[in-house]
Design a protein around this motif. Sequence first.
Motif: not given
Length: 121
Positions: A45-69
């Motif tokens: 019996t357990h729980w967790d956060i698998r993903e929790l992030y903010w993502l920004l797409n700009r032209d040829l770049w992609e930025f993200s911050v948080g918990l990610k797979k």
Amino acid sequence: MYPGQARHFPSAAATPEFFLEWQDGAQQFRFKGFFRYDVQDSERTHWDIRELYWLLNRDLWEFSVGLKKIFWGVTESAHLVDIINQTDQVESFDGEQKFGQPMVHASHVSKIGIWDFFVMP
């Protein structure tokens, strides 16, 4: 087989997800959780956060911050370079279920390929 051994092992799992995007998809917020309740085995019996992030797409770049797979796999049957996320040993002895990793991730698309940059604690 043994006296006192349980015959049934009921368990329930849930994977709630939330997704929000704005600015025509240029910004996104993602959440994916996991919860399991096991009647017989309290250690399952357990729980967790698998993903929790903010993502920004700009032209040829992609930025993200948080918990990610991050998935780096050559084939579906063998993930030989899948090195960023830790494996959830309770849920998956074969290494398929992963925990989210705290990170800052930047990707750049160029003529010679995709460049990924990571900052992880």
